[in-house]
Motif scaffolding. Structure first.
Motif, PDB file in Angstrom:
ATOM      1  N   ARG A 214       0.825  -1.212   0.000  1.00 58.07           N
ATOM      2  CA  ARG A 214       0.000   0.000   0.000  1.00 58.07           C
ATOM      3  C   ARG A 214       0.859   1.262   0.000  1.00 58.07           C
TER       4      ARG A 214
ATOM      5  N   ASP B 163     -10.241   1.340   1.618  1.00 57.56           N
ATOM      6  CA  ASP B 163      -9.792   0.449   2.701  1.00 57.56           C
ATOM      7  C   ASP B 163     -10.339  -0.959   2.525  1.00 57.56           C
ATOM      8  N   THR B 164     -11.481  -1.049   1.861  1.00 56.37           N
ATOM      9  CA  THR B 164     -12.123  -2.348   1.700  1.00 56.37           C
ATOM     10  C   THR B 164     -11.513  -3.157   0.545  1.00 56.37           C
TER      11      THR B 164
END
Lengths: 215, 114
Positions: free
Chosen positions: A145, A157-158
């Motif tokens: 990330r 975020d998912t």
């Protein structure tokens, strides 16, 4: 007359300055291998010409655009990418297999080669320098990330990040998500939006408005 | 640590920085095509060359990649008995002499260095 400090060779032209050591090592290998009949000079020139001028990320962009517009091709590509890209005329030379990994709202794929620099040459050409660097090779795995953020890529975020480690036998190509606002676009128009970095997975393919705005 | 981002990342960029990189690259593909070694064998030599350069302090940020490539090519060529170390060193010296013996502006032929 001092000749030890003479760097520019403008005194007289009775010799040619030898090239750097690395070039001499390559010339030594090349001339020996050709002399022994182990390398055919025409084959060598053809290979160099191909990789300098004929293969590159545009091949991959064509594959992605076709997958976005042709459901049958997309299915074939995800089932057996080696065969599917061969049907477009892109064939591997090292007998390697190609696997296409598809991005979605829930999964973002990122490709690396942690050991050296295995890369899907037939569809992306030769890798950029950063792909071959030690920091990318280690950090793509340890903190994907953070690496994505450095390329300006922010994921929800998912969204799960899936990292694929290439090998000599198996290389990966990311099938990015088709951006919004491209309904009804032709394959050629779509292909122009697809970047090399998106097919490695360090970026996403931006909608056309965003592209205009960032230029 | 953003050192790999110092390399160009948006433009496709030049494939090779210098002609010798292209030749070293092409020699490996040509030898592989001729059956001198398998691709996984080559990958293992390249990996070893990269690890050895790192161990000797190479920052390995991508700009020395073809130096590793060349070292791996020299190693596999010797291991596969395509050429020997003495022969390589001798030939390199011949090329160097050929340059020094050739007037500026003329094509450099190996025979000038023998």
């Amino acid at each position: 007359m001092s000749n030890s400090e003479d760097h520019d060779h403008d005194h007289d032209h009775d010799h040619t300055a030898p090239p750097p050591e690395l070039e001499l090592r390559v010339k030594a290998l090349e001339s020996l291998l050709v002399e022994k009949g182990l390398v055919n000079p025409d084959t060598l020139n053809e290979i160099i010409d191909t990789y300098e001028h004929r293969v590159g990320p545009r091949n991959g962009a064509q594959v992605v655009a076709k997958a976005w517009t042709n459901a049958k091709f997309r299915q074939a590509l995800l089932a057996d990418a080696t065969d599917a890209v061969a049907s477009l005329g892109f064939m591997g030379r090292q007998g390697e297999h190609l696997k296409v990994v598809e991005n979605s709202a829930s999964v973002h794929n990122l490709v690396v080669c942690t050991l050296c620099s295995c890369y899907p040459w037939t569809v992306l050409g030769l890798p950029p320098a950063w792909y071959k660097s030690a920091p990318y090779r280690s950090r793509a795995v340890s903190e994907p990330r953070a690496v994505l953020a450095e390329f300006g890529t922010q994921l929800a975020d998912t969204t799960r990040v899936q990292v694929w480690d290439s090998t000599a036998e198996l290389r990966y190509l990311v099938l990015p998500q088709r951006p919004a606002g491209t309904e009804g676009w032709s394959e050629a128009q779509l292909a122009a939006l697809v970047t090399r970095n998106a097919m490695i997975g360090v970026e996403v393919v931006n909608p056309p408005e965003t592209n205009e705005a960032s230029r | 640590m953003t050192d790999f981002l110092l390399q160009p990342k948006n433009a496709d960029g030049p494939v090779f920085k210098a002609p010798w990189e292209a030749t070293a690259f092409g020699l490996v593909l040509a030898l592989h095509k001729a059956g001198a070694f398998t691709w996984p064998e080559w990958a293992s030599y390249l990996t070893a060359a990269i690890e050895s350069a790192q161990a000797q302090g190479d920052a390995d940020i991508g700009d020395t990649y073809y130096e590793h490539w060349l070292a791996a090519l020299e190693a596999i060529a010797q291991e596969k008995k395509l050429t020997g170390i003495n022969e390589l060193v001798l030939r390199k010296d011949q090329w160097k002499s050929a340059y020094l013996n050739t007037p500026h502006g003329q094509a450099v032929e190996l025979s000038a260095g023998v």
